[in-house]
Design an enzyme around this catalytic site. Structure first.
Site, mmCIF file in Angstrom:
data_model
loop_
_atom_site.group_PDB
_atom_site.id
_atom_site.type_symbol
_atom_site.label_atom_id
_atom_site.label_comp_id
_atom_site.label_asym_id
_atom_site.label_seq_id
_atom_site.Cartn_x
_atom_site.Cartn_y
_atom_site.Cartn_z
ATOM 1 N N ARG A 58 0.835 -1.215 0.000
ATOM 2 C CA ARG A 58 0.000 0.000 0.000
ATOM 3 C C ARG A 58 0.866 1.260 0.000
ATOM 4 N NH1 ARG A 58 -5.165 1.401 -1.203
ATOM 5 N NH2 ARG A 58 -6.163 -0.190 0.057
ATOM 6 N N HIS A 104 -14.683 -4.719 -15.962
ATOM 7 C CA HIS A 104 -15.636 -4.918 -14.874
ATOM 8 C C HIS A 104 -16.628 -6.001 -15.290
ATOM 9 C CE1 HIS A 104 -17.636 -3.805 -11.189
ATOM 10 N NE2 HIS A 104 -18.772 -3.972 -11.829
HETATM 11 C C1 GAR Z 1 -12.718 -10.666 -13.478
HETATM 12 O O1 GAR Z 1 -13.980 -11.244 -13.690
HETATM 13 C C2 GAR Z 1 -12.819 -9.160 -13.503
HETATM 14 O O2 GAR Z 1 -13.808 -8.692 -14.365
HETATM 15 C C3 GAR Z 1 -13.175 -8.853 -12.074
HETATM 16 O O3 GAR Z 1 -12.381 -9.728 -11.318
HETATM 17 C C4 GAR Z 1 -12.238 -10.945 -12.057
HETATM 18 C C5 GAR Z 1 -10.786 -11.353 -11.998
HETATM 19 O O4 GAR Z 1 -10.621 -12.650 -12.473
HETATM 20 N N1 GAR Z 1 -12.915 -7.495 -11.761
HETATM 21 C C6 GAR Z 1 -13.659 -6.798 -10.889
HETATM 22 O O5 GAR Z 1 -14.601 -7.280 -10.295
HETATM 23 C C7 GAR Z 1 -13.239 -5.337 -10.720
HETATM 24 N N2 GAR Z 1 -14.235 -4.599 -10.014
HETATM 25 P P1 GAR Z 1 -9.180 -13.187 -12.869
HETATM 26 O O6 GAR Z 1 -8.240 -12.825 -11.726
HETATM 27 O O7 GAR Z 1 -9.335 -14.663 -13.000
HETATM 28 O O8 GAR Z 1 -8.789 -12.518 -14.145
#
Ligand code: GAR
Length: 191
Positions: A58, A104
């Site tokens: 952070r 998203h």
């Molecule tokens: C994905 O579905 C992305 O759209 C979401 O997290 C997931 C990550 O998956 N992002 C959010 O929710 C952002 N607000 P991954 O680590 O397997 O790519």
């Protein structure tokens, strides 16, 4: 050669999909993956795929210019948030204006904002009995999930779907479209 740097906090399946998509592309290269989680599964993926990965805390992200210095040294044409859950500080946005995009897992402006990520989004879609959901790829600004929308794609939600099966459908959309949208953004000037 256009350079991408990916920021990811978790599993990193989108990061892996993007890395694989550009693996043999002489025009676009994933230079590095940065994560704010020491044990994120994305780190194992990077090791296997032989992509440099960096952890930051952070302090380096929000209370000093540690991450800005690292990113500046990597000199990315595009910074891609793929499941990255911290808000991007204004100091970082100022160094890379219009060069940071996020994915998203919903049709923004629905189900966006602080705390809305992953399964929480899909459970909300289920709880509201929505008949469709999807993905939004957008520029990042100083507010969560509010930057200009670049691309959306939809998928149907059946009454029999639960948060897990909705997540699966949304992930498929992400894998299909995210690398292509990145490619288009990077190569729009014809190089
Ligand atoms: C994905 O579905 C992305 O759209 C979401 O997290 C997931 C990550 O998956 N992002 C959010 O929710 C952002 N607000 P991954 O680590 O397997 O790519």
């Amino acid at each position: 050669m256009k350079r991408i740097v990916i920021l990811a906090s978790g599993s990193g399946s989108n990061a892996e999909n993007i890395i694989s998509f550009f693996k043999d592309d002489s025009r676009v290269h994933v230079s590095a993956v940065l994560t704010n989680k020491k044990n994120a599964a994305v780190l194992e993926r990077c090791e296997r795929l032989k992509v440099p990965a960096f952890y930051f805390n952070r302090t380096a992200f929000s209370d000093s210019d540690g991450v800005i210095q690292l990113l500046t040294s990597l000199n990315p044409d595009l910074i891609v948030l793929a499941g990255f859950l911290w808000k991007i500080p204004t100091s970082l946005l100022n160094v890379f204006p219009n060069n940071i995009i996020n994915i998203h897992p919903a049709l923004l402006p629905k189900y966006g904002g602080k705390g809305m990520y992953g399964s929480k989004v899909h459970q909300s879609v289920k709880d509201n009995a929505d008949s469709e959901t999807g993905i939004t790829i957008h520029y990042v600004n100083q507010n969560y999930d509010e930057g200009a929308i670049i691309f959306q794609a939809k998928t149907k939600v059946a009454p029999s779907d639960d948060a897990n099966s909705i997540a699966e459908k949304v992930h498929q959309l992400e894998y299909e479209h995210f690398p292509k949208v990145i490619e288009k953004l990077l190569l729009k000037d014809g190089d």
